[in-house]
Design a protein around this motif. Structure first.
Motif, short mmCIF file in Angstrom:
data_model
loop_
_atom_site.label_atom_id
_atom_site.label_comp_id
_atom_site.label_asym_id
_atom_site.label_seq_id
_atom_site.Cartn_x
_atom_site.Cartn_y
_atom_site.Cartn_z
N ARG A 107 0.99 -1.20 0.05
CA ARG A 107 0.14 -0.06 -0.07
C ARG A 107 0.87 1.26 0.05
O ARG A 107 0.41 2.38 -0.21
N SER A 108 2.35 1.38 0.32
CA SER A 108 2.84 2.24 0.69
C SER A 108 3.93 2.78 -0.83
O SER A 108 4.56 3.42 -0.83
N THR A 109 4.05 1.61 -1.62
CA THR A 109 5.23 1.50 -2.36
C THR A 109 4.49 2.05 -3.94
O THR A 109 3.48 1.76 -4.02
N ALA A 110 5.43 2.55 -4.72
CA ALA A 110 4.90 2.93 -6.13
C ALA A 110 4.44 1.43 -6.97
O ALA A 110 4.82 0.60 -6.59
N PRO A 111 3.57 1.64 -7.70
CA PRO A 111 2.93 0.49 -8.56
C PRO A 111 4.12 -0.16 -9.26
O PRO A 111 4.13 -1.29 -9.37
N SER A 112 4.90 0.37 -9.72
CA SER A 112 6.30 -0.10 -10.38
C SER A 112 7.14 -0.85 -9.54
O SER A 112 8.10 -1.64 -10.17
N PHE A 113 7.05 -0.74 -8.12
CA PHE A 113 8.27 -1.16 -7.19
C PHE A 113 7.62 -2.55 -7.00
O PHE A 113 6.46 -2.88 -6.79
N ASP A 114 8.66 -3.41 -6.48
CA ASP A 114 8.22 -5.03 -6.23
C ASP A 114 8.28 -5.06 -5.06
O ASP A 114 9.05 -5.11 -3.81
N SER A 115 6.94 -5.13 -4.57
CA SER A 115 6.53 -5.18 -3.07
C SER A 115 6.76 -6.48 -2.35
O SER A 115 7.27 -6.44 -1.08
N PHE A 116 6.94 -7.39 -3.07
CA PHE A 116 7.09 -9.03 -2.48
C PHE A 116 8.76 -8.72 -2.19
O PHE A 116 9.13 -9.14 -1.13
N ALA A 117 9.58 -8.22 -3.26
CA ALA A 117 11.05 -8.33 -2.90
C ALA A 117 11.30 -7.32 -1.63
O ALA A 117 12.00 -7.66 -0.84
N SER A 118 10.49 -6.16 -1.74
CA SER A 118 10.66 -5.44 -0.53
C SER A 118 10.22 -5.89 0.92
O SER A 118 11.06 -5.60 1.88
N THR A 119 9.36 -6.70 0.69
CA THR A 119 8.79 -7.45 1.94
C THR A 119 10.00 -8.58 2.38
O THR A 119 10.39 -8.42 3.68
N LEU A 120 10.61 -9.16 1.41
CA LEU A 120 11.52 -10.03 1.95
C LEU A 120 13.06 -9.30 2.47
O LEU A 120 13.55 -9.80 3.38
N ALA A 121 13.17 -8.24 2.03
CA ALA A 121 14.34 -7.31 2.39
C ALA A 121 13.96 -6.94 3.86
O ALA A 121 14.91 -6.83 4.66
N ILE A 122 12.72 -6.36 3.67
CA ILE A 122 12.40 -5.68 5.17
C ILE A 122 12.19 -6.87 6.27
O ILE A 122 12.71 -6.55 7.43
N LEU A 123 12.15 -7.87 6.00
CA LEU A 123 12.07 -9.14 7.03
C LEU A 123 13.42 -9.91 7.02
O LEU A 123 13.41 -10.87 7.83
N GLY A 124 14.26 -9.40 6.49
CA GLY A 124 15.63 -9.91 6.75
C GLY A 124 15.97 -11.34 6.12
O GLY A 124 16.74 -12.08 6.67
N VAL A 125 15.42 -11.73 4.97
CA VAL A 125 15.26 -12.84 4.17
C VAL A 125 16.69 -12.67 3.46
O VAL A 125 16.80 -12.51 2.14
N ARG A 126 17.77 -12.84 3.86
CA ARG A 126 18.99 -12.82 3.22
C ARG A 126 20.19 -13.39 4.05
O ARG A 126 20.06 -13.24 5.41
N TRP A 127 21.10 -13.59 3.65
CA TRP A 127 22.54 -13.95 4.37
C TRP A 127 23.24 -12.57 4.84
O TRP A 127 23.23 -11.55 3.98
N PRO A 128 23.87 -12.78 5.75
CA PRO A 128 24.40 -11.51 6.38
C PRO A 128 25.62 -11.16 5.77
O PRO A 128 26.29 -12.26 4.92
N ASP A 129 26.25 -10.05 5.57
CA ASP A 129 27.50 -9.89 4.79
C ASP A 129 28.55 -10.60 5.61
O ASP A 129 29.60 -10.60 4.75
#
Length: 323
Positions: A88-110
């Motif tokens: 609801r907060s991102t632009a229509p062209s922005f990938d909301s699913f990828a943003s959610t994964l990023a914001i929830l920390g679904v990635r390996w640490p540096d």
């Protein structure tokens, strides 16, 4: 007349508090909504030859399975709410699913060192285990008993796998994400989010009170144990919140959670009594562990690509893709 600019953050701080509390509440309430997940208290004893767990108790496999299922649904629901807020907060062209994964920390640490920083705090208890010969490879260590036996039953799966995973997703990733959406500074997030985690453990008082016989003494012991557990989990939550914000990854706080659950509460007094000739060395190793923990807290958790460890404006602009 200049156009009205939309707010940078999708939530207010008050809304962040309320949504964060709802996340924690939904996780705890889910454990009592499902009939099979509710605890049953009885003076009935089971046959010790077959089981040392009372039916309907917290460690009853049937109760554990029901509670893990309920917690899983609560976790998925909360992640879904985060996704909706992002979408609801991102632009229509922005990938909301990828943003959610990023914001929830679904990635390996540096840096893998961020996963090794917490064990330094337990250098003293690890030394005590070394003296007792119970570390892997030592004479009193059994792979079948101390590893497979730890993870191959429902209690172990709850304590060391699914419980830590769902709790970190809800109380770290989901709760901290809504604070970030409210524009909270990282230090306010480290202060507020752990309080929700600590309060989520207060319900254990009911279990303790009933298990101890519902007497006045049981009430006192339940109150004391709950106060201690709430303080301990709040402090632990502050540390894991710091790890999550520093790294923008669930892996470091999750590994810290699992490791701390395995190690339990440090038993300095017990260890010095068991090995009186090593008392000074044991105390020294405890102090060294605390010092190393503090010394490595910043450099070992350094993460140049962290979404969270920036100014709040930079964080939200990175998530929504605005300039």
């Amino acid at each position: 007349m200049a156009p009205i600019q939309p707010p940078l953050y999708p939530l207010s701080i008050l809304s962040s508090h309320l949504v964060g509390l709802s996340f924690g509440s939904s996780y705890v309430v889910s454990l009592y909504l499902v009939k099979n997940a509710r605890l049953r208290f009885s003076s009935e004893k089971t046959d010790a030859r077959h089981s040392n767990v009372l039916p309907g108790s917290r460690d009853d496999p049937a109760v554990i399975r029901a509670r893990l299922t309920a917690a899983t649904f609560a976790t998925l629901l909360n992640c879904g709410i985060v996704y909706v807020l992002i979408a609801r907060s991102t632009a229509p062209s922005f990938d909301s699913f990828a943003s959610t994964l990023a914001i929830l920390g679904v990635r390996w640490p540096d840096r893998i060192l961020s996963c090794l920083q917490t064990p330094l705090l337990f250098l003293g208890p690890l030394y005590g285990s070394y003296l007792a010969g119970t570390l892997p490879g030592q004479s009193n260590y059994s792979f079948n008993r101390d590893f497979l036996g730890l993870f191959s039953n429902w209690q172990g799966f709850r304590n060391y796998v699914w419980g830590p995973l769902t709790e970190e997703i809800v109380f770290r990733a989901c709760v901290l994400s809504v604070y970030a959406m409210g524009g909270a500074s990282r230090w306010r997030m480290i202060a507020f989010a752990p309080l929700i985690f600590g309060l989520a453990h207060v319900h254990h008082a009911w279990d303790t009170y009933n298990r101890l016989g519902r007497t006045q003494d049981a009430l006192k012991r339940a109150a004391l144990s709950t106060i201690f557990q709430t303080l301990y989990t709040t402090l632990f939550g502050a540390h894991t919140s710091y790890l999550f914000l520093r790294t923008s990854s669930l892996i470091p706080p999750l590994t810290a959670h699992v490791f701390c659950n395995i190690m339990g509460i440090p038993q300095l007094q017990s260890e010095t009594r068991r090995f009186p000739e090593k008392k000074t060395t044991i105390i020294a190793v405890y102090v060294i562990g605390i010092a190393l923990f503090a010394y490595t807290l910043v450099p070992w958790t350094e993460s140049p690509t962290s979404l969270y460890w920036r100014a709040p404006e930079a964080f939200w602009r990175a998530v929504v893709g605005t300039s």
